[in-house]
Design a protein around this motif. Structure first.
Motif, PDB file in Angstrom:
ATOM      1  N   SER A   1       0.809  -1.223   0.000  1.00  0.00           N
ATOM      2  CA  SER A   1       0.000   0.000   0.000  1.00  0.00           C
ATOM      3  C   SER A   1       0.844   1.275   0.000  1.00  0.00           C
ATOM      4  CB  SER A   1      -0.954   0.003   1.199  1.00  0.00           C
ATOM      5  OG  SER A   1      -0.229   0.088   2.411  1.00  0.00           O
ATOM      6  N   GLY A   2       2.164   1.113  -0.010  1.00  0.00           N
ATOM      7  CA  GLY A   2       3.036   2.280  -0.085  1.00  0.00           C
ATOM      8  C   GLY A   2       3.298   2.959   1.253  1.00  0.00           C
ATOM      9  N   CYS A   3       2.955   2.302   2.343  1.00  0.00           N
ATOM     10  CA  CYS A   3       3.171   2.884   3.674  1.00  0.00           C
ATOM     11  C   CYS A   3       4.590   2.678   4.192  1.00  0.00           C
ATOM     12  CB  CYS A   3       2.182   2.305   4.676  1.00  0.00           C
ATOM     13  SG  CYS A   3       0.482   2.828   4.371  1.00  0.00           S
ATOM     14  N   ILE A   4       5.262   1.649   3.661  1.00  0.00           N
ATOM     15  CA  ILE A   4       6.653   1.403   4.038  1.00  0.00           C
ATOM     16  C   ILE A   4       7.455   1.009   2.806  1.00  0.00           C
ATOM     17  CG2 ILE A   4       6.144   0.709   6.413  1.00  0.00           C
ATOM     18  CD1 ILE A   4       6.513  -2.228   5.544  1.00  0.00           C
ATOM     19  N   THR A   5       8.764   1.152   2.913  1.00  0.00           N
ATOM     20  CA  THR A   5       9.672   0.622   1.906  1.00  0.00           C
ATOM     21  C   THR A   5      10.589  -0.368   2.601  1.00  0.00           C
ATOM     22  OG1 THR A   5      11.244   2.429   2.229  1.00  0.00           O
ATOM     23  CG2 THR A   5       9.629   2.690   0.459  1.00  0.00           C
ATOM     24  N   VAL A   6      11.218  -1.234   1.819  1.00  0.00           N
ATOM     25  CA  VAL A   6      12.069  -2.288   2.363  1.00  0.00           C
ATOM     26  C   VAL A   6      13.447  -2.193   1.724  1.00  0.00           C
ATOM     27  CG1 VAL A   6      12.322  -4.782   2.656  1.00  0.00           C
ATOM     28  CG2 VAL A   6      10.040  -3.775   2.589  1.00  0.00           C
TER      29      VAL A   6
END
Length: 105
Positions: free
Chosen positions: A53-58
């Motif tokens: 959902s684009g709330c975090i990046t890895v």
């Protein structure tokens, strides 16, 4: 607790843990556990959903010869926390109403 409500609360707890600093799975569980029970089998689907959902990046970092996944909050993730806090005020108003009315029986 209602499954959907709990899911939303857990999502925001994970985002909040990551908001302090970029983090990895075990540390996220350790940071959240004093407040909410969460296991690895619960955490990793949440992380995948938040990433989708684009709330975090890895990103990965080598640690003791192995790659470790780190999670970083995005502006969208911070917006999700703010929205949750706003909506939670409404939930608390409803809670107070229910508690007051139920207590009168």
């Amino acid at each position: 607790m209602d499954a959907q409500l709990k899911r939303g609360v857990l999502d925001v707890c994970v985002l909040t843990a990551i908001n302090k600093e970029d983090s990895y799975g075990y540390k996220i569980i350790k940071d959240i556990s004093p407040y909410v029970e969460i296991s690895e089998s619960t955490l990793y689907p949440i992380l995948k959903r938040l990433e989708s959902s684009g709330c975090i990046t890895v990103y990965t970092v080598e640690h003791n010869g192995r790659l470790r996944k780190y999670y970083k909050i995005t502006p969208s993730g911070m917006d999700k926390i703010r929205l949750f806090l706003t909506e939670w005020k409404e939930i608390m108003k409803a809670y107070e109403f229910i508690k007051e009315e139920y207590g009168n029986e």
